[in-house]
Design an enzyme around this catalytic site. Structure first.
Site: not given
Ligand code: ADP
Length: 542
Positions: A332, A440, A445
């Protein structure tokens, strides 16, 4: 007003035009699905993208229409990135790790007019094709010699290289409104069906500027960038666009994401900067340690998608002199929100304190506003102690989901991330928990609700709860907590077998724990937090 600056729209195609003119000789190297290494230059990329744009017009793809891709990181995917968006259509990158039913849902929901796919995914395309609305056009991203002989497809199958060969490179990128949609990526992060996030030309360009900065992903013309993060995952964190903007050499790993293949590519191409989720780096680090090798050129690695463990940061930095850039983002958010790069006064801190800072997800890049709020929506202090719901806003944050008539997710103009975080006085954000009900695993996801729904279909299950349990390899894995029907002798293996064919293989929980009863709150809602507290270390103790 007279004398003001020019009104030049911010367009994706201008990145390519810039790269062609100023970095035309710069290389793009790809490991292909066919197994060999392919190399060409930005000049060739630009020329082939224009031919592809002509081909898309020939297929009748109009402005705003969606073009799907099911592909690894490679030069043909890169050509699609620019040809599709540049010509005014919308690039819809599909995640091949999803279950076919989900893929079919997404393709129909986005109303993809044509789907480009890497040969690896032919079997997947064959299973998806009968489930989607036809007619469909499928394009195999390969040459005539490698075209599949007798694919089982209800629709038209075309060959990518034939398409390109059939068209000249005389194409002028249209002068679009910068608020035109450029690409689309679905996230299955929230409950219910996957939801589409629609990026615009403007949001993409602004994100590219901000993400390339020295205290962001820190990219330059002297870099050799290896995006391991897939191009179907939030535009490979923006790196294909960034590389064009700064003129960096690009190295694409194709389907080979194991430690050995990555290491060989990193060394052969003298990669200076790589990007991926912690799970991928574990495989790489294990391989390098086993061989007793080093990295001769790699100096930085971007770790995001899941928290970067301090042990990983330490190993990269102390053993291999590769700096870790811990970043946080979301589909997002295009995706970059925060990056953990030091401020000047951190440099003199003792090592352990610096590692404590690097465990944080970092500070907001310019363009992203963030805040943490308490249960009543009140903004909480940035004192490094108060934890609250993390909200963001900015020109590359979504206002809602594509073709979704649910109420806007925004609260007071802020986007609720579903992450729970603290922010310290220096503005460094650290994620402490997640309020959204998802798992995750290895950067991808899994919907806990979907898992619970499948388990509940089993006649001997009275109630089912699925939680994210911490896992040494995948960061998180689903754990199923089950209350059986009275008198049932149901066993774990039988219940787990029940998942076969009903969800993607890697969504299947690793274990089942049978419990007597679920903890319920005053309104009868399951207190998942209590279960999470009790079982979150289940796989660590196993
Ligand atoms: P991406 O995996 O590219 O960051 P997604 O939309 O699949 O994008 O996932 C986003 C979510 O992943 C975030 O809201 C968070 O919960 C988790 N996330 C992403 N980066 C981190 C990080 N560095 N540390 C912890 N959680 C993370």
């Amino acid at each position: 007003m007279h004398g003001l600056m020019m009104q030049q729209p911010l367009l994706v195609a201008s990145l390519l035009t810039h790269a062609e003119r100023h970095h035309g000789e710069q290389e793009i190297v790809s490991r292909r699905v066919e197994g060999d290494i392919h190399r060409y230059r930005y000049r060739d990329l630009a020329q082939r993208a224009r031919r592809l744009a002509n081909a898309l017009a020939g297929l009748g793809i109009g402005e705003g229409e969606r073009v799907g891709t099911l592909a690894w990181n490679g030069y043909r995917h890169m050509e699609l990135y620019f040809a599709v968006s540049g010509s005014g259509a919308v690039l819809h990158t599909l995640n091949p790790r999803l279950h076919v039913d989900q893929l079919a849902y997404i393709i129909d929901h986005a109303d993809d007019r044509v789907i480009f796919f890497d040969l690896t995914f032919l079997p997947l395309i064959e299973s998806v094709a009968p489930r989607i609305r036809s007619p469909k056009v499928f394009v195999a991203m390969t040459d005539r010699a490698n075209m599949p002989a007798t694919p089982d497809l209800p629709g038209m199958l075309m060959c990518y290289e034939d398409l390109i060969d059939g068209h000249g490179d005389d194409f002028t990128w249209p002068l679009l409104d910068e608020n035109t949609a450029s690409s689309l990526c679905y996230t299955s992060g929230t409950t219910g069906n996957p939801k589409g996030v629609l990026y615009s030309h403007r949001s993409t360009i602004l994100h590219t500027y901000a993400a390339a900065l020295p205290d962001s992903l820190n990219c330059s013309a002297r870099d050799v960038i290896l995006p391991v993060v897939p191009m179907f995952h939030v535009n490979a964190w923006g790196l294909p666009y960034i590389a064009c903007m700064v003129g960096a050499k690009l190295v694409f790993p194709g389907p080979a994401l194991d430690g050995k293949s990555l290491y060989e590519l990193i060394e052969a191409e003298q990669v200076t900067l790589s990007a991926g989720v912690p799970t991928v780096w574990q495989g790489l680090l294990r391989h390098v340690a086993e061989r007793g090798s080093t990295f001769t050129a790699m100096r930085r690695t971007i770790v995001g998608g899941a928290p970067c463990p301090t042990a990983m940061t330490t190993e990269f930095q102390e053993r291999y002199h590769v700096d870790v850039l811990h970043a946080w983002g979301m589909t997002e958010l295009s995706p970059v929100g925060t990056v953990c790069s030091f401020k000047g006064h951190h440099l003199s801190l003792p090592t352990q304190q610096r590692y404590a800072i690097q465990a944080k997800q970092g500070r907001a890049v310019f363009g992203i506003d963030m805040r943490i709020v308490g249960p009543d929506g009140e903004a909480l202090p940035w004192d490094g102690r108060a934890a609250g719901d993390l909200q963001v806003r900015g020109p590359w944050v979504t206002t809602g989901y594509f073709g979704c008539d649910e109420a806007s997710p925004l609260s007071d103009g802020w986007f609720p991330t579903g992450d729970v975080a603290k922010i310290d006085a220096d503005g460094f954000m650290q994620i402490t928990d997640r309020s959204k009900d998802v798992i995750k695993s290895g950067g991808e996801w899994i919907s806990s609700i979907d898992i619970e729904n499948v388990a509940s279909l089993h006649p001997e299950v009275a109630s089912a709860v699925c939680i994210a349990a911490r896992h040494p390899k995948w960061d998180e894995r689903p754990l199923l907590l089950i209350v059986k029907q009275p008198g049932s002798a149901l066993e774990s293996a039988e219940l787990l077998d029940f998942f076969d064919g009903r969800v993607a293989k890697w969504w299947k929980p690793d274990a089942v724990v049978f419990i007597e009863a679920l903890p319920l709150g005053a309104t009868g809602k399951v207190l998942k937090n209590q279960l999470r507290d009790r079982f979150k270390d289940y796989y660590l103790m196993a």
